[in-house]
Design a protein around this motif. Structure first.
Motif, short mmCIF file in Angstrom:
data_model
loop_
_atom_site.label_atom_id
_atom_site.label_comp_id
_atom_site.label_asym_id
_atom_site.label_seq_id
_atom_site.Cartn_x
_atom_site.Cartn_y
_atom_site.Cartn_z
N ASP A 92 59.87 -33.08 -21.03
CA ASP A 92 60.33 -33.28 -22.41
C ASP A 92 61.23 -32.14 -22.90
OD1 ASP A 92 58.48 -31.27 -22.79
OD2 ASP A 92 57.09 -32.48 -23.98
N PRO A 95 67.48 -31.62 -21.91
CA PRO A 95 68.40 -31.93 -23.02
C PRO A 95 68.65 -33.42 -23.17
CG PRO A 95 69.21 -30.05 -21.77
CD PRO A 95 68.04 -30.60 -21.00
N GLU A 96 68.86 -33.84 -24.41
CA GLU A 96 69.02 -35.26 -24.72
C GLU A 96 70.27 -35.87 -24.09
OE1 GLU A 96 68.97 -38.26 -28.61
OE2 GLU A 96 68.97 -36.08 -28.86
N CYS A 97 71.25 -35.03 -23.75
CA CYS A 97 72.46 -35.58 -23.14
C CYS A 97 72.15 -36.27 -21.82
CB CYS A 97 73.50 -34.48 -22.93
SG CYS A 97 72.97 -33.12 -21.87
N TRP A 98 71.01 -35.93 -21.20
CA TRP A 98 70.59 -36.59 -19.96
C TRP A 98 69.45 -37.58 -20.19
CZ3 TRP A 98 71.48 -31.09 -19.08
CH2 TRP A 98 72.71 -30.85 -18.45
N THR A 99 68.56 -37.28 -21.12
CA THR A 99 67.44 -38.19 -21.37
C THR A 99 67.81 -39.35 -22.28
OG1 THR A 99 66.67 -36.87 -23.27
CG2 THR A 99 65.76 -36.32 -21.10
N GLY A 100 68.90 -39.19 -23.04
CA GLY A 100 69.23 -40.19 -24.05
C GLY A 100 70.11 -41.32 -23.59
N THR A 101 70.53 -41.32 -22.33
CA THR A 101 71.39 -42.41 -21.86
C THR A 101 70.56 -43.67 -21.64
OG1 THR A 101 71.09 -41.92 -19.50
CG2 THR A 101 72.83 -40.72 -20.67
N SER A 104 68.90 -43.60 -18.20
CA SER A 104 67.77 -42.69 -18.09
C SER A 104 66.54 -43.24 -18.82
CB SER A 104 68.13 -41.32 -18.66
OG SER A 104 67.04 -40.43 -18.58
N LYS A 105 66.76 -43.85 -19.97
CA LYS A 105 65.65 -44.45 -20.71
C LYS A 105 65.02 -45.59 -19.92
CE LYS A 105 67.26 -43.28 -25.38
NZ LYS A 105 67.75 -43.81 -26.68
#
Length: 239
Positions: A92, A95-101, A104-105
């Motif tokens: 967790d 960074p969101e730039c990788w988790t937010g795609t 990735s989700k």
């Protein structure tokens, strides 16, 4: 209790003679910290496939097959960040730039179907791959570990990696390169192109590229620059 289990695992590492015994041992110890699953593998880069890079497989049944079939390593935030980070991290913290795609989700959502919701990853250099990672997975929503517990888990991961390298050394020479491959990489380290090296060594450019490819495969990397760096790290060449 957790500390005793971790140090017990470390003491036993040198006695394991196969990856199956090592996997059982580290899974038993890491469960005390809330982790039911793990994978230890090279980190795929440049289009590499995950399956041939796996050293320890402790994922839930069916998840590894789906992960590889859909080539999730291309969009999995944990996998991507493991190639970029030099330090251990909670999933967790990525960074969101990788988790937010969306891709990735999707990986995250599918993982939850198999009881994987959070985790802790320990990137490390390894003999066989450009970059490796031991990623612990949990069914809990969050990994709530103290800094001391994280340190214990990192130490366990490092010793597991050392044991894996010991298995590899038993199967292959410590120096995996031929003399010609070393020569080609040395000139590449000087910034010479394949054509330049062919002129210097008096061989064809195609032959130079053949040696570069063989060196990349022997070192488990995807580019010649990575092969140069890895060969230097292994002290196979000395620019």
């Amino acid at each position: 209790m957790i500390g005793a289990a971790a140090f017990g695992f470390i003491e036993r590492c040198g006695s394991h003679r196969c990856s199956t015994d090592l996997l059982k041992d580290i899974l038993t110890s890491s469960r005390l910290l809330g982790f039911e699953h793990l994978i230890f593998s090279g980190v795929p880069v440049g289009g590499q496939k995950l399956a041939p890079m796996v050293e320890l497989m402790g994922w839930p049944q069916g998840w590894f097959e789906r992960y590889c079939e859909k080539e999730h390593s291309r969009s999995d935030a944990v996998c991507i960040y493991s190639a970029k980070s030099r330090f251990p991290f909670n999933w967790d913290e990525i960074p969101e730039c990788w988790t937010g795609t969306p891709e990735s989700k999707l990986v995250h959502d599918e993982a939850t179907e198999f009881g994987i919701r959070s985790g802790f990853a320990v990137p490390m250099h390894a003999f066989k791959h450009w970059q490796s990672v031991l990623s612990f997975a949990s069914g809990q929503l969050r990994c709530n570990m103290s800094e001391h517990e994280k340190s214990l888990l990192v130490t366990m991961a490092i010793y597991a990696g050392m044991s894996i390298e010991a298995f590899i050394y038993g199967e292959r020479e410590v120096d995996p390169l031929t003399e010609r491959q070393k020569e080609v990489l040395l000139w590449a380290a000087e910034g010479k192109s394949a054509w330049d090296v062919s002129v210097i060594l008096g061989i064809s450019e195609a032959t130079v590229r053949k040696h570069e490819k063989a060196a990349r495969e022997a070192l488990g990397v995807s580019t010649t620059i990575q092969a140069v760096v890895e060969a230097i790290r292994l002290r196979a060449i000395h620019p």
